[in-house]
Design a protein around this motif. Structure first.
Motif, PDB file in Angstrom:
ATOM      1  N   SER A 148     -20.403 -68.185  82.381  1.00 18.88           N
ATOM      2  CA  SER A 148     -20.198 -66.794  81.973  1.00 18.88           C
ATOM      3  C   SER A 148     -20.696 -65.886  83.081  1.00 18.88           C
ATOM      4  O   SER A 148     -21.631 -66.231  83.819  1.00 18.88           O
ATOM      5  CB  SER A 148     -20.961 -66.505  80.682  1.00 18.88           C
ATOM      6  OG  SER A 148     -20.672 -65.209  80.199  1.00 18.88           O
ATOM      7  N   SER A 149     -20.073 -64.731  83.213  1.00 19.72           N
ATOM      8  CA  SER A 149     -20.441 -63.800  84.275  1.00 19.72           C
ATOM      9  C   SER A 149     -21.853 -63.277  84.068  1.00 19.72           C
ATOM     10  O   SER A 149     -22.232 -62.882  82.967  1.00 19.72           O
ATOM     11  CB  SER A 149     -19.460 -62.632  84.304  1.00 19.72           C
ATOM     12  OG  SER A 149     -19.896 -61.644  85.212  1.00 19.72           O
ATOM     13  N   THR A 150     -22.642 -63.253  85.145  1.00 21.83           N
ATOM     14  CA  THR A 150     -23.957 -62.611  85.105  1.00 21.83           C
ATOM     15  C   THR A 150     -23.949 -61.309  85.896  1.00 21.83           C
ATOM     16  O   THR A 150     -24.968 -60.678  86.078  1.00 21.83           O
ATOM     17  CB  THR A 150     -25.047 -63.549  85.668  1.00 21.83           C
ATOM     18  OG1 THR A 150     -24.655 -63.978  86.979  1.00 21.83           O
ATOM     19  CG2 THR A 150     -25.220 -64.759  84.781  1.00 21.83           C
ATOM     20  N   SER A 151     -22.777 -60.928  86.376  1.00 23.39           N
ATOM     21  CA  SER A 151     -22.571 -59.626  87.006  1.00 23.39           C
ATOM     22  C   SER A 151     -21.165 -59.164  86.640  1.00 23.39           C
ATOM     23  O   SER A 151     -20.356 -59.944  86.139  1.00 23.39           O
ATOM     24  CB  SER A 151     -22.736 -59.722  88.524  1.00 23.39           C
ATOM     25  OG  SER A 151     -21.805 -60.635  89.061  1.00 23.39           O
ATOM     26  N   ASN A 152     -20.841 -57.926  86.873  1.00 16.11           N
ATOM     27  CA  ASN A 152     -19.571 -57.390  86.400  1.00 16.11           C
ATOM     28  C   ASN A 152     -18.364 -57.906  87.178  1.00 16.11           C
ATOM     29  O   ASN A 152     -17.292 -58.098  86.615  1.00 16.11           O
ATOM     30  CB  ASN A 152     -19.595 -55.858  86.462  1.00 16.11           C
ATOM     31  CG  ASN A 152     -20.524 -55.267  85.417  1.00 16.11           C
ATOM     32  OD1 ASN A 152     -20.712 -55.851  84.359  1.00 16.11           O
ATOM     33  ND2 ASN A 152     -21.124 -54.138  85.728  1.00 16.11           N
ATOM     34  N   PHE A 153     -18.512 -58.122  88.478  1.00 11.68           N
ATOM     35  CA  PHE A 153     -17.389 -58.507  89.304  1.00 11.68           C
ATOM     36  C   PHE A 153     -17.872 -59.484  90.378  1.00 11.68           C
ATOM     37  O   PHE A 153     -19.037 -59.474  90.749  1.00 11.68           O
ATOM     38  CB  PHE A 153     -16.751 -57.272  89.973  1.00 11.68           C
ATOM     39  CG  PHE A 153     -16.179 -56.288  88.994  1.00 11.68           C
ATOM     40  CD1 PHE A 153     -16.863 -55.132  88.698  1.00 11.68           C
ATOM     41  CD2 PHE A 153     -14.968 -56.534  88.378  1.00 11.68           C
ATOM     42  CE1 PHE A 153     -16.352 -54.220  87.787  1.00 11.68           C
ATOM     43  CE2 PHE A 153     -14.449 -55.613  87.476  1.00 11.68           C
ATOM     44  CZ  PHE A 153     -15.140 -54.463  87.178  1.00 11.68           C
ATOM     45  N   PRO A 154     -16.939 -60.293  90.950  1.00 14.99           N
ATOM     46  CA  PRO A 154     -15.505 -60.331  90.654  1.00 14.99           C
ATOM     47  C   PRO A 154     -15.111 -61.362  89.604  1.00 14.99           C
ATOM     48  O   PRO A 154     -13.963 -61.430  89.199  1.00 14.99           O
ATOM     49  CB  PRO A 154     -14.909 -60.740  92.007  1.00 14.99           C
ATOM     50  CG  PRO A 154     -15.945 -61.652  92.575  1.00 14.99           C
ATOM     51  CD  PRO A 154     -17.277 -61.097  92.130  1.00 14.99           C
TER      52      PRO A 154
END
Length: 221
Positions: A148-154
């Motif tokens: 899962s993303s731990t920052s918004n992008f990319p």
């Protein structure tokens, strides 16, 4: 649970049984590691534990206290899975040399207790994300789950496979990348369906009139 420094705290994952009726699970904090919270208080780095039925109740054993970066994982959010030999496998959402999570194995040690091996370290939240979901095995002994993303992008997340290498160690393969917000970010693991498809969910995303409410997806070979 009593928490740091004795045993775990904040158990969020599901449990599994062994053939003897003992339960196994994880906690995201507690244990005798020296990880801190946002206030700087030592809360522990999480544990893997066993609950064994005894007369009139259950007996707890801490199988492993995670130590955090850089030598170990930190904060397992998902549960555990057994392989055919009785070893336990799981993930942590932080820790490792990249501080972005690990895949670990716990093996029964000679003379009692359990020994931990870090099988894979996620190096960078912008390249692979962090593993929030349970692992599953296929018939060949390969492991599957999601990041899962731990920052918004990319990157919003991914579906991945870990395969045992003939020379030892494990090979990491990204099976599918969730590359934009409309696809969502998976926070649980995957399950196998017909024809080798992998099925899962995302906590956001979607392409309807409300595009951020989540999807159910299938990843095909």
């Amino acid at each position: 649970f009593a928490g740091y420094p004795t045993d775990g705290s904040q158990s969020t994952a599901s449990l599994i049984f062994d053939s003897a009726g003992s339960l196994y699970g994880t906690t995201t904090a507690g244990g005798n590691g020296t990880c801190t919270n946002t206030k700087g208080t030592i809360v522990g780095c999480g544990t893997a534990f066993e609950l064994s039925p005894v007369s009139g109740g259950w007996h707890e054993t801490v199988l492993h206290s995670f130590l955090g970066s850089p030598q170990d994982g930190q904060s397992p959010l998902a549960g555990l899975v057994f392989d055919k030999s009785g070893n336990l496998f799981g993930t942590t959402i932080w820790g490792g040399t990249g501080y972005d999570g690990t895949v670990f194995e716990l093996s029964p040690a000679t003379g009692g207790g359990w020994s931990e091996s870090v099988l894979f370290e996620f190096p960078d939240p912008n390249s692979q994300g962090a593993p929030y979901g349970n692992l599953i095995f296929d018939a060949s002994g390969n492991l599957y789950s999601t990041t899962s993303s731990t920052s918004n992008f990319p990157l919003e997340g991914s579906v991945f496979e870990l395969s045992p290498s003939s020379s030892g160690g494990w090979n990491y393969t990204t099976l599918y990348d969730f590359t934009n917000l409309s696809l969502g970010s998976p926070e649980a693991g995957v399950i196998f369906g017909p024809k080798g498809y992998l099925y899962g969910t995302t906590s956001n995303g979607g392409m309807g009139s409300n595009p951020y409410t989540g999807i159910v997806f299938a990843v095909a070979p």
